[in-house]
Scaffold this motif. Structure first.
Motif, PDB file in Angstrom:
ATOM      1  N   ALA A  20       0.868  -1.179   0.000  1.00 57.23           N
ATOM      2  CA  ALA A  20       0.000   0.000   0.000  1.00 57.23           C
ATOM      3  C   ALA A  20       0.902   1.226   0.000  1.00 57.23           C
ATOM      4  N   ALA A  21       0.798   2.045  -1.053  1.00 60.53           N
ATOM      5  CA  ALA A  21       1.700   3.190  -1.199  1.00 60.53           C
ATOM      6  C   ALA A  21       0.926   4.489  -1.302  1.00 60.53           C
ATOM      7  N   THR A  22       1.478   5.536  -0.703  1.00 64.27           N
ATOM      8  CA  THR A  22       1.014   6.905  -0.906  1.00 64.27           C
ATOM      9  C   THR A  22       2.222   7.713  -1.346  1.00 64.27           C
ATOM     10  N   CYS A  23       2.172   8.236  -2.578  1.00 62.28           N
ATOM     11  CA  CYS A  23       3.334   8.905  -3.164  1.00 62.28           C
ATOM     12  C   CYS A  23       3.119  10.410  -3.195  1.00 62.28           C
ATOM     13  N   VAL A  24       4.077  11.141  -2.646  1.00 62.23           N
ATOM     14  CA  VAL A  24       3.939  12.575  -2.438  1.00 62.23           C
ATOM     15  C   VAL A  24       5.154  13.302  -3.008  1.00 62.23           C
ATOM     16  N   ARG A  25       4.902  14.370  -3.746  1.00 67.89           N
ATOM     17  CA  ARG A  25       5.976  15.225  -4.257  1.00 67.89           C
ATOM     18  C   ARG A  25       6.246  16.318  -3.218  1.00 67.89           C
ATOM     19  N   VAL A  26       7.520  16.514  -2.903  1.00 68.62           N
ATOM     20  CA  VAL A  26       7.898  17.497  -1.885  1.00 68.62           C
ATOM     21  C   VAL A  26       8.897  18.486  -2.491  1.00 68.62           C
ATOM     22  N   PRO A  27       9.038  19.676  -1.886  1.00 68.79           N
ATOM     23  CA  PRO A  27       9.880  20.732  -2.483  1.00 68.79           C
ATOM     24  C   PRO A  27      11.361  20.581  -2.162  1.00 68.79           C
ATOM     25  N   THR A  28      11.933  19.444  -2.538  1.00 71.98           N
ATOM     26  CA  THR A  28      13.370  19.236  -2.478  1.00 71.98           C
ATOM     27  C   THR A  28      13.852  18.954  -3.895  1.00 71.98           C
ATOM     28  N   PHE A  29      15.109  19.247  -4.184  1.00 67.96           N
ATOM     29  CA  PHE A  29      15.613  19.114  -5.547  1.00 67.96           C
ATOM     30  C   PHE A  29      16.061  17.696  -5.883  1.00 67.96           C
ATOM     31  N   ILE A  30      16.790  17.049  -4.982  1.00 64.89           N
ATOM     32  CA  ILE A  30      17.329  15.716  -5.260  1.00 64.89           C
ATOM     33  C   ILE A  30      17.186  14.858  -4.005  1.00 64.89           C
ATOM     34  N   GLY A  31      16.819  13.592  -4.203  1.00 66.54           N
ATOM     35  CA  GLY A  31      16.735  12.642  -3.101  1.00 66.54           C
ATOM     36  C   GLY A  31      15.300  12.298  -2.749  1.00 66.54           C
ATOM     37  N   HIS A  32      14.985  11.008  -2.833  1.00 63.96           N
ATOM     38  CA  HIS A  32      13.675  10.524  -2.419  1.00 63.96           C
ATOM     39  C   HIS A  32      13.782   9.902  -1.030  1.00 63.96           C
ATOM     40  N   ALA A  33      12.778  10.144  -0.196  1.00 62.29           N
ATOM     41  CA  ALA A  33      12.714   9.541   1.131  1.00 62.29           C
ATOM     42  C   ALA A  33      11.438   8.713   1.237  1.00 62.29           C
ATOM     43  N   LEU A  34      11.538   7.598   1.961  1.00 61.89           N
ATOM     44  CA  LEU A  34      10.394   6.711   2.142  1.00 61.89           C
ATOM     45  C   LEU A  34      10.226   6.397   3.621  1.00 61.89           C
ATOM     46  N   SER A  35       8.996   6.451   4.090  1.00 58.31           N
ATOM     47  CA  SER A  35       8.664   5.949   5.420  1.00 58.31           C
ATOM     48  C   SER A  35       8.013   4.588   5.213  1.00 58.31           C
ATOM     49  N   ILE A  36       8.663   3.531   5.708  1.00 56.19           N
ATOM     50  CA  ILE A  36       8.253   2.165   5.385  1.00 56.19           C
ATOM     51  C   ILE A  36       7.872   1.407   6.649  1.00 56.19           C
ATOM     52  N   ASN A  37       6.746   0.738   6.578  1.00 57.11           N
ATOM     53  CA  ASN A  37       6.306  -0.156   7.648  1.00 57.11           C
ATOM     54  C   ASN A  37       6.074  -1.532   7.043  1.00 57.11           C
ATOM     55  N   ILE A  38       6.681  -2.561   7.636  1.00 55.57           N
ATOM     56  CA  ILE A  38       6.490  -3.913   7.117  1.00 55.57           C
ATOM     57  C   ILE A  38       5.889  -4.831   8.179  1.00 55.57           C
ATOM     58  N   GLU A  39       5.134  -5.808   7.698  1.00 63.31           N
ATOM     59  CA  GLU A  39       4.638  -6.909   8.527  1.00 63.31           C
ATOM     60  C   GLU A  39       5.229  -8.196   7.975  1.00 63.31           C
ATOM     61  N   THR A  40       5.721  -9.048   8.844  1.00 60.62           N
ATOM     62  CA  THR A  40       6.426 -10.248   8.410  1.00 60.62           C
ATOM     63  C   THR A  40       5.770 -11.518   8.959  1.00 60.62           C
ATOM     64  N   GLU A  41       6.089 -12.643   8.300  1.00 57.29           N
ATOM     65  CA  GLU A  41       5.586 -13.924   8.772  1.00 57.29           C
ATOM     66  C   GLU A  41       6.350 -14.382  10.012  1.00 57.29           C
ATOM     67  N   GLU A  42       7.663 -14.199  10.005  1.00 58.32           N
ATOM     68  CA  GLU A  42       8.494 -14.607  11.134  1.00 58.32           C
ATOM     69  C   GLU A  42       8.648 -13.449  12.125  1.00 58.32           C
ATOM     70  N   PRO A  43       8.810 -13.746  13.403  1.00 58.53           N
ATOM     71  CA  PRO A  43       9.045 -12.688  14.382  1.00 58.53           C
ATOM     72  C   PRO A  43      10.260 -11.839  14.008  1.00 58.53           C
ATOM     73  N   ILE A  44      10.124 -10.536  14.147  1.00 61.10           N
ATOM     74  CA  ILE A  44      11.161  -9.602  13.739  1.00 61.10           C
ATOM     75  C   ILE A  44      11.429  -8.630  14.872  1.00 61.10           C
ATOM     76  N   ASN A  45      12.665  -8.194  15.009  1.00 63.74           N
ATOM     77  CA  ASN A  45      12.966  -7.160  15.998  1.00 63.74           C
ATOM     78  C   ASN A  45      13.999  -6.202  15.419  1.00 63.74           C
ATOM     79  N   ALA A  46      13.976  -4.973  15.905  1.00 66.05           N
ATOM     80  CA  ALA A  46      14.792  -3.904  15.350  1.00 66.05           C
ATOM     81  C   ALA A  46      16.284  -4.185  15.474  1.00 66.05           C
ATOM     82  N   GLU A  47      16.693  -4.752  16.595  1.00 68.59           N
ATOM     83  CA  GLU A  47      18.121  -4.981  16.815  1.00 68.59           C
ATOM     84  C   GLU A  47      18.697  -5.951  15.780  1.00 68.59           C
ATOM     85  N   GLU A  48      18.015  -7.051  15.550  1.00 72.40           N
ATOM     86  CA  GLU A  48      18.495  -8.021  14.569  1.00 72.40           C
ATOM     87  C   GLU A  48      18.375  -7.467  13.146  1.00 72.40           C
ATOM     88  N   ALA A  49      17.276  -6.758  12.867  1.00 68.91           N
ATOM     89  CA  ALA A  49      17.088  -6.169  11.534  1.00 68.91           C
ATOM     90  C   ALA A  49      18.207  -5.184  11.217  1.00 68.91           C
TER      91      ALA A  49
END
Length: 339
Positions: free
Chosen positions: A231-260
């Motif tokens: 599910a994506a929401t794509c937004v144009r912002v007033p910067t000249f170069i560089g795309h940024a993404l805020s990403i949230n994932i759901e996984t089948e296996e247990p996941i944690n930030a430290e290991e990721a």
């Protein structure tokens, strides 16, 4: 062995970046040809620091004898000239959207699915994915290999350079107009882009999504795994170069930030900058001219059973376009064009 390389759209943002990247990475080219539309004939473009190329007419160019074509003009132009180049015997890497979902054309991110490159023999064409899809796929691949991603929710913050030089000029002109109290002129974007954000990139589709959002969904499935929901929401912002993404994932296996975090640090093409301080994350201004996909703000998402959130930034003209295309060309000459 040196190759003859042609760059279609050599006067555009991505075309110029392709030429620079070929030179920087010392691609084994004996001859490089710059091609563009009739209005650009005779213009000069840089190839590395010392070489200057004169632009030739794409419409009249004979591709016989060209080994590799890197194409970044626009989908309608690619639709005409990419098959023409392939028919003449060239291997074509196309950066436009025209061929991406063709089942006979591989859609390749070298760090993610290099094995798909073998499919180039069907049509002699390889597609470069959408800029935001590329950087997201590079970050998702190592996590998917370990945890099996089921669902991705992504919001993009895409710079104006993704819409071309005219879009960059429009941001500059509108910003200046605001400061001197001149009227705001719009020609590239549907609404004012200076000091604003626009939640529309490309045309709307029947389901309410934009084509940019659709591209991120279908391209991720083709590159990474058809079972992943996006599910994506794509937004144009007033910067000249560089795309940024805020990403949230759901996984089948247990996941944690430290290991990721450890997994991402070891992943090809990824640079992790992740500390809880103002110096511990990356922004678009800081990545201009850099090759990696930068990942920051890695954290557990406790609102779902197995969830992770992170921030992802890349130079859309380099890894999001030119660098990815050149990396594909490098794989071609290393693994498929060796005599």
């Amino acid at each position: 062995m040196g190759y003859t390389v042609a760059v279609i759209g050599a006067t555009g943002n991505v075309g110029r970046e392709i030429l620079q990247t070929l030179a920087e990475r010392k691609f084994p080219a004996d001859k490089v040809i710059a091609l563009a539309s009739e209005k650009s004939i005779g213009q000069e473009v840089s190839y590395g620091e010392d070489d200057i190329l004169k632009v030739e007419d794409l419409n009249k160019f004979d591709f016989h004898g060209v080994d590799i074509v890197l194409s970044s003009p626009g989908a309608k132009v690619s639709a005409v000239h990419v098959p023409r180049a392939a028919a003449a015997g060239a291997m074509v890497i196309d950066n436009t959207s025209h061929f991406r979902m063709d089942p006979d054309v591989p859609l390749v991110v070298p760090e993610v699915n290099p094995e798909a490159l073998a499919g180039y023999r069907k049509r002699g064409i390889i597609a470069n994915p959408n800029c935001s899809t590329i950087q997201m796929a590079v970050a998702l691949k190592p996590l998917h290999d370990r945890y099996k991603i089921r669902r991705v929710v992504v919001s993009t913050y895409q710079s104006v350079s993704g819409a071309g030089k005219e879009a960059m000029d429009e941001l500059f002109t509108q910003t200046r107009a605001i400061f001197v109290n001149d009227p705001i002129a719009k020609s590239v974007f549907p609404k004012q882009i200076a000091f604003n954000v626009i939640p529309q990139i490309d045309a709307f589709m029947e389901d309410g999504s934009t084509r940019e959002e659709w591209k991120m969904m279908v391209e991720t499935k083709k590159i990474l795994d058809p079972k992943i929901k996006v599910a994506a929401t794509c937004v144009r912002v007033p910067t000249f170069i560089g795309h940024a993404l805020s990403i949230n994932i759901e996984t089948e296996e247990p996941i944690n930030a430290e290991e990721a975090r450890v997994i991402l640090r070891a992943a090809p093409g990824v640079s992790v900058v992740d500390q809880q301080s103002s110096d511990g994350y990356v922004t678009p201004v800081e990545v201009a001219g850099d090759n990696p996909v930068f990942v920051s703000r890695i954290r557990d998402d406790f609102t779902v059973e197995n969830g992770l959130s992170f921030w992802c930034v890349a130079d859309n003209l380099r890894k999001g376009a030119a660098l990815n295309a050149v990396q594909i060309a490098e794989l071609l000459v290393r693994d498929y064009m060796v005599e």
